[in-house]
Design a protein around this motif. Sequence first.
Motif, PDB file in Angstrom:
ATOM      1  N   LEU A 296      42.562  40.779  36.944  1.00 41.73           N
ATOM      2  CA  LEU A 296      44.375  41.552  36.596  1.00 41.73           C
ATOM      3  C   LEU A 296      44.259  39.626  35.366  1.00 41.73           C
ATOM      4  CD1 LEU A 296      46.009  41.709  39.428  1.00 41.73           C
ATOM      5  CD2 LEU A 296      46.042  43.081  37.729  1.00 41.73           C
TER       6      LEU A 296
ATOM      7  N   GLU B 144      43.228  40.433  32.725  1.00 39.28           N
ATOM      8  CA  GLU B 144      43.335  41.601  31.329  1.00 39.28           C
ATOM      9  C   GLU B 144      44.787  42.192  30.928  1.00 39.28           C
ATOM     10  OE1 GLU B 144      43.429  44.974  34.283  1.00 39.28           O
ATOM     11  OE2 GLU B 144      41.583  44.758  34.890  1.00 39.28           O
ATOM     12  N   ARG B 145      45.559  40.854  31.782  1.00 37.25           N
ATOM     13  CA  ARG B 145      47.155  40.245  31.563  1.00 37.25           C
ATOM     14  C   ARG B 145      47.650  39.208  31.422  1.00 37.25           C
ATOM     15  NH1 ARG B 145      50.147  43.519  36.781  1.00 37.25           N
ATOM     16  NH2 ARG B 145      48.532  45.369  36.190  1.00 37.25           N
TER      17      ARG B 145
ATOM     18  N   ALA C  35      52.098  37.214  33.578  1.00 36.61           N
ATOM     19  CA  ALA C  35      52.342  38.570  33.904  1.00 36.61           C
ATOM     20  C   ALA C  35      51.107  39.348  34.862  1.00 36.61           C
ATOM     21  CB  ALA C  35      51.957  39.539  32.290  1.00 36.61           C
ATOM     22  N   THR C  36      50.831  37.944  35.370  1.00 34.26           N
ATOM     23  CA  THR C  36      49.914  38.266  36.748  1.00 34.26           C
ATOM     24  C   THR C  36      51.115  38.124  38.021  1.00 34.26           C
ATOM     25  OG1 THR C  36      48.352  38.582  36.324  1.00 34.26           O
ATOM     26  CG2 THR C  36      47.984  38.619  38.256  1.00 34.26           C
TER      27      THR C  36
ATOM     28  N   ASP D 218      50.639  41.840  42.233  1.00 34.88           N
ATOM     29  CA  ASP D 218      49.909  42.888  41.538  1.00 34.88           C
ATOM     30  C   ASP D 218      48.515  42.514  42.657  1.00 34.88           C
ATOM     31  OD1 ASP D 218      52.028  43.788  40.429  1.00 34.88           O
ATOM     32  OD2 ASP D 218      51.582  41.641  38.468  1.00 34.88           O
TER      33      ASP D 218
ATOM     34  N   ARG E 271      45.730  45.178  43.765  1.00 34.75           N
ATOM     35  CA  ARG E 271      44.647  45.266  43.585  1.00 34.75           C
ATOM     36  C   ARG E 271      43.429  45.512  44.458  1.00 34.75           C
ATOM     37  NH1 ARG E 271      42.151  45.507  37.710  1.00 34.75           N
ATOM     38  NH2 ARG E 271      44.294  46.118  36.989  1.00 34.75           N
TER      39      ARG E 271
END
Length: 220
Positions: A27, A30-31, A35-36, A40, A44
Amino acid sequence: MVPRSAPVNEELRRRSRERLLQATVELVAERGYEATTLGDIADRAGSARGLVSYYFPGKRQLLQSAVHRLMHQTLYAALEREPRSECGRERLARAIDSILGLALAQPLLMRTHMAGILQAEGFVQCPEQQRLAELLRDTVARHGSADADRDYPMLRALLMGAVFAVLLPGAAMEAARLRAELFQRYGLDWGMGVPPDGCCPPDGTLPQGGAAASPDPFRR
């Protein structure tokens, strides 16, 4: 229902923790960090959200553990890849290449990790970090160090500095130049190890280790 044995419970806890660490790496890569959320990560990983706080005191500590786990996995794979080598110089070359390669392959994740280490919480001592440290310490010892406990921190500092240098926004150094400097310091030939993709000899030269290099800091 028969109660689960202690070893079974321990294995379930280990797997749950591993899923959280893997989800964190995925995560954040990716983000990004901000933003994680912990929610989240739990989602996941397929875990209850309360388990995140049970295993880790906060998101920053969770990220450090997750990245240290990834670094350990990457380093172990590099050292054990075929053809496997027991040569201390080859193993050190692979170690350097694996960490440089990870910085190039996961720039957002590794930049976030380095920034976190400089925060107030500092460097987190965790099982993942300890496993990484043992593998690097063993690599230093196989290279010829007579005092791996003293020489390992220097290698760690140099690798951290190289990761920082290759990822510094606006002033990043070429991975090839950093690799050449590290290889020269430890008396390694350019052809050793597994250079990261696109890591060509700087200035078209082939830096050589051995007798032509600077004195090996691990040789007494």
